[in-house]
Motif scaffolding. Structure first.
Motif, PDB file in Angstrom:
ATOM      1  N   GLY A  10       0.818  -1.204   0.000  1.00  0.00           N
ATOM      2  CA  GLY A  10       0.000   0.000   0.000  1.00  0.00           C
ATOM      3  C   GLY A  10       0.846   1.244   0.000  1.00  0.00           C
ATOM      4  N   LEU A  11       0.167   2.367   0.178  1.00  0.00           N
ATOM      5  CA  LEU A  11       0.823   3.673   0.219  1.00  0.00           C
ATOM      6  C   LEU A  11       0.908   4.136   1.663  1.00  0.00           C
ATOM      7  CD1 LEU A  11       1.874   6.346  -0.993  1.00  0.00           C
ATOM      8  CD2 LEU A  11      -0.530   7.033  -1.258  1.00  0.00           C
ATOM      9  N   VAL A  12       2.122   4.423   2.111  1.00  0.00           N
ATOM     10  CA  VAL A  12       2.320   4.915   3.469  1.00  0.00           C
ATOM     11  C   VAL A  12       3.293   6.083   3.448  1.00  0.00           C
ATOM     12  CG1 VAL A  12       1.863   2.683   4.560  1.00  0.00           C
ATOM     13  CG2 VAL A  12       4.205   3.298   3.924  1.00  0.00           C
ATOM     14  N   GLN A  13       3.296   6.821   4.547  1.00  0.00           N
ATOM     15  CA  GLN A  13       4.259   7.898   4.697  1.00  0.00           C
ATOM     16  C   GLN A  13       5.556   7.353   5.276  1.00  0.00           C
ATOM     17  OE1 GLN A  13       2.281  10.925   7.064  1.00  0.00           O
ATOM     18  NE2 GLN A  13       1.668  12.016   5.195  1.00  0.00           N
ATOM     19  N   ALA A  14       6.622   8.072   5.029  1.00  0.00           N
ATOM     20  CA  ALA A  14       7.912   7.691   5.604  1.00  0.00           C
ATOM     21  C   ALA A  14       7.786   7.606   7.122  1.00  0.00           C
ATOM     22  CB  ALA A  14       8.976   8.702   5.204  1.00  0.00           C
ATOM     23  N   GLY A  15       8.389   6.568   7.691  1.00  0.00           N
ATOM     24  CA  GLY A  15       8.316   6.352   9.124  1.00  0.00           C
ATOM     25  C   GLY A  15       7.218   5.417   9.564  1.00  0.00           C
ATOM     26  N   ALA A  16       6.305   5.134   8.668  1.00  0.00           N
ATOM     27  CA  ALA A  16       5.187   4.249   8.995  1.00  0.00           C
ATOM     28  C   ALA A  16       5.590   2.785   8.888  1.00  0.00           C
ATOM     29  CB  ALA A  16       4.015   4.543   8.065  1.00  0.00           C
ATOM     30  N   SER A  17       4.626   1.914   9.189  1.00  0.00           N
ATOM     31  CA  SER A  17       4.858   0.465   9.153  1.00  0.00           C
ATOM     32  C   SER A  17       3.848  -0.208   8.228  1.00  0.00           C
ATOM     33  CB  SER A  17       4.719  -0.132  10.557  1.00  0.00           C
ATOM     34  OG  SER A  17       5.676   0.402  11.439  1.00  0.00           O
ATOM     35  N   LEU A  18       4.253  -1.347   7.708  1.00  0.00           N
ATOM     36  CA  LEU A  18       3.378  -2.208   6.918  1.00  0.00           C
ATOM     37  C   LEU A  18       3.743  -3.648   7.219  1.00  0.00           C
ATOM     38  CD1 LEU A  18       3.138  -0.869   3.223  1.00  0.00           C
ATOM     39  CD2 LEU A  18       1.245  -1.155   4.836  1.00  0.00           C
ATOM     40  N   ARG A  19       2.765  -4.529   7.095  1.00  0.00           N
ATOM     41  CA  ARG A  19       3.050  -5.950   7.194  1.00  0.00           C
ATOM     42  C   ARG A  19       2.591  -6.639   5.917  1.00  0.00           C
ATOM     43  NH1 ARG A  19       1.016 -10.720  11.300  1.00  0.00           N
ATOM     44  NH2 ARG A  19      -0.893 -10.539  10.044  1.00  0.00           N
ATOM     45  N   LEU A  20       3.529  -7.261   5.262  1.00  0.00           N
ATOM     46  CA  LEU A  20       3.227  -8.034   4.060  1.00  0.00           C
ATOM     47  C   LEU A  20       3.001  -9.490   4.429  1.00  0.00           C
ATOM     48  CD1 LEU A  20       5.926  -6.635   1.593  1.00  0.00           C
ATOM     49  CD2 LEU A  20       3.678  -5.703   2.156  1.00  0.00           C
ATOM     50  N   SER A  21       2.126 -10.127   3.675  1.00  0.00           N
ATOM     51  CA  SER A  21       1.853 -11.546   3.868  1.00  0.00           C
ATOM     52  C   SER A  21       2.104 -12.306   2.573  1.00  0.00           C
ATOM     53  CB  SER A  21       0.396 -11.762   4.306  1.00  0.00           C
ATOM     54  OG  SER A  21       0.125 -11.121   5.530  1.00  0.00           O
ATOM     55  N   CYS A  22       2.542 -13.538   2.731  1.00  0.00           N
ATOM     56  CA  CYS A  22       2.745 -14.424   1.584  1.00  0.00           C
ATOM     57  C   CYS A  22       2.086 -15.757   1.921  1.00  0.00           C
ATOM     58  CB  CYS A  22       4.226 -14.621   1.305  1.00  0.00           C
ATOM     59  SG  CYS A  22       4.596 -15.900   0.088  1.00  0.00           S
ATOM     60  N   ALA A  23       0.957 -16.014   1.299  1.00  0.00           N
ATOM     61  CA  ALA A  23       0.230 -17.255   1.527  1.00  0.00           C
ATOM     62  C   ALA A  23       0.689 -18.301   0.519  1.00  0.00           C
ATOM     63  CB  ALA A  23      -1.265 -17.011   1.393  1.00  0.00           C
ATOM     64  N   ALA A  24       1.109 -19.435   1.034  1.00  0.00           N
ATOM     65  CA  ALA A  24       1.632 -20.500   0.180  1.00  0.00           C
ATOM     66  C   ALA A  24       0.658 -21.666   0.118  1.00  0.00           C
ATOM     67  CB  ALA A  24       2.978 -20.972   0.722  1.00  0.00           C
ATOM     68  N   SER A  25       0.512 -22.213  -1.072  1.00  0.00           N
ATOM     69  CA  SER A  25      -0.282 -23.421  -1.238  1.00  0.00           C
ATOM     70  C   SER A  25       0.593 -24.481  -1.885  1.00  0.00           C
ATOM     71  CB  SER A  25      -1.516 -23.148  -2.095  1.00  0.00           C
ATOM     72  OG  SER A  25      -1.131 -22.687  -3.386  1.00  0.00           O
ATOM     73  N   GLY A  26       0.285 -25.729  -1.585  1.00  0.00           N
ATOM     74  CA  GLY A  26       1.109 -26.810  -2.101  1.00  0.00           C
ATOM     75  C   GLY A  26       2.026 -27.334  -1.020  1.00  0.00           C
ATOM     76  N   ARG A  27       2.799 -28.341  -1.389  1.00  0.00           N
ATOM     77  CA  ARG A  27       3.656 -28.987  -0.419  1.00  0.00           C
ATOM     78  C   ARG A  27       4.990 -28.252  -0.301  1.00  0.00           C
ATOM     79  NH1 ARG A  27       6.793 -34.618  -0.787  1.00  0.00           N
ATOM     80  NH2 ARG A  27       7.234 -34.920   1.430  1.00  0.00           N
ATOM     81  N   ILE A  28       5.278 -27.821   0.919  1.00  0.00           N
ATOM     82  CA  ILE A  28       6.531 -27.119   1.183  1.00  0.00           C
ATOM     83  C   ILE A  28       7.382 -27.989   2.094  1.00  0.00           C
ATOM     84  CG2 ILE A  28       7.609 -25.053   2.120  1.00  0.00           C
ATOM     85  CD1 ILE A  28       5.043 -23.551   1.498  1.00  0.00           C
ATOM     86  N   LEU A  29       8.554 -28.364   1.611  1.00  0.00           N
ATOM     87  CA  LEU A  29       9.445 -29.186   2.405  1.00  0.00           C
ATOM     88  C   LEU A  29      10.059 -28.374   3.534  1.00  0.00           C
ATOM     89  CD1 LEU A  29      11.278 -31.170  -0.416  1.00  0.00           C
ATOM     90  CD2 LEU A  29       9.248 -31.830   0.891  1.00  0.00           C
ATOM     91  N   SER A  30      10.460 -29.062   4.588  1.00  0.00           N
ATOM     92  CA  SER A  30      10.983 -28.390   5.775  1.00  0.00           C
ATOM     93  C   SER A  30      12.255 -27.601   5.477  1.00  0.00           C
ATOM     94  CB  SER A  30      11.252 -29.405   6.875  1.00  0.00           C
ATOM     95  OG  SER A  30      12.212 -30.360   6.449  1.00  0.00           O
ATOM     96  N   THR A  31      12.992 -28.013   4.472  1.00  0.00           N
ATOM     97  CA  THR A  31      14.253 -27.348   4.156  1.00  0.00           C
ATOM     98  C   THR A  31      14.089 -26.172   3.196  1.00  0.00           C
ATOM     99  OG1 THR A  31      14.598 -28.950   2.391  1.00  0.00           O
ATOM    100  CG2 THR A  31      15.634 -29.415   4.520  1.00  0.00           C
ATOM    101  N   THR A  32      12.866 -25.886   2.814  1.00  0.00           N
ATOM    102  CA  THR A  32      12.629 -24.784   1.884  1.00  0.00           C
ATOM    103  C   THR A  32      12.935 -23.443   2.542  1.00  0.00           C
ATOM    104  OG1 THR A  32      10.916 -26.009   0.714  1.00  0.00           O
ATOM    105  CG2 THR A  32      10.890 -23.616   0.487  1.00  0.00           C
ATOM    106  N   ALA A  33      13.604 -22.594   1.805  1.00  0.00           N
ATOM    107  CA  ALA A  33      13.851 -21.235   2.267  1.00  0.00           C
ATOM    108  C   ALA A  33      12.777 -20.324   1.694  1.00  0.00           C
ATOM    109  CB  ALA A  33      15.224 -20.758   1.818  1.00  0.00           C
ATOM    110  N   MET A  34      12.112 -19.598   2.573  1.00  0.00           N
ATOM    111  CA  MET A  34      11.103 -18.625   2.155  1.00  0.00           C
ATOM    112  C   MET A  34      11.735 -17.245   2.258  1.00  0.00           C
ATOM    113  SD  MET A  34       8.564 -20.575   1.491  1.00  0.00           S
ATOM    114  CE  MET A  34       7.285 -19.344   1.267  1.00  0.00           C
TER     115      MET A  34
END
Length: 116
Positions: A10-34
């Motif tokens: 989104g659009l924010v002013q300098a100094g503000a905060s944001l939280r991004l999310s990444c939803a994964a589907s499918g099989r993810i092995l334990s050794t996968t780097a996200m």
């Protein structure tokens, strides 16, 4: 096959905060780097942060260390990027990446705009 969907930009002013999310589907092995990468106009895609799917080990680019935090919720198959004290230089399209054995998946990206 792993699919990744980012959200939270989104659009924010300098100094503000944001939280991004990444939803994964499918099989993810334990050794996968996200990981999170970002790309701003005219620049190459650059690494931001990473976390191992099965553990808590994290790494950060020097430009974001101390301001950004990567985390995950395995029960939700979701990786987060908490971004604090945002600067205009942080403005970019942020991409989620899953990298591991026979895997290199990317999301479509989410746009972060930071006004000064």
């Amino acid at each position: 096959q792993v699919q990744l969907v980012e959200s939270g930009g989104g659009l924010v002013q300098a100094g503000a905060s944001l939280r991004l999310s990444c939803a994964a589907s499918g099989r993810i092995l334990s050794t996968t780097a996200m990981a999170w990468f970002r790309q701003s106009p005219g620049k190459e895609r650059e690494y931001v942060a990473a976390i191992i799917w099965s553990g808590s080990s994290t790494s950060y680019a020097s430009s974001v260390k101390g301001r950004f935090t990567i985390s995950k919720d395995n029960s939700k198959n979701t990786v987060y990027l908490q971004m604090n004290s945002l600067k205009p230089d942080d403005a970019a399209v942020y991409y989620c990446n899953a990298n591991g054995y026979a895997l290199d998946a990317w999301g479509q990206g989410t746009l972060v705009t930071v006004s000064s």
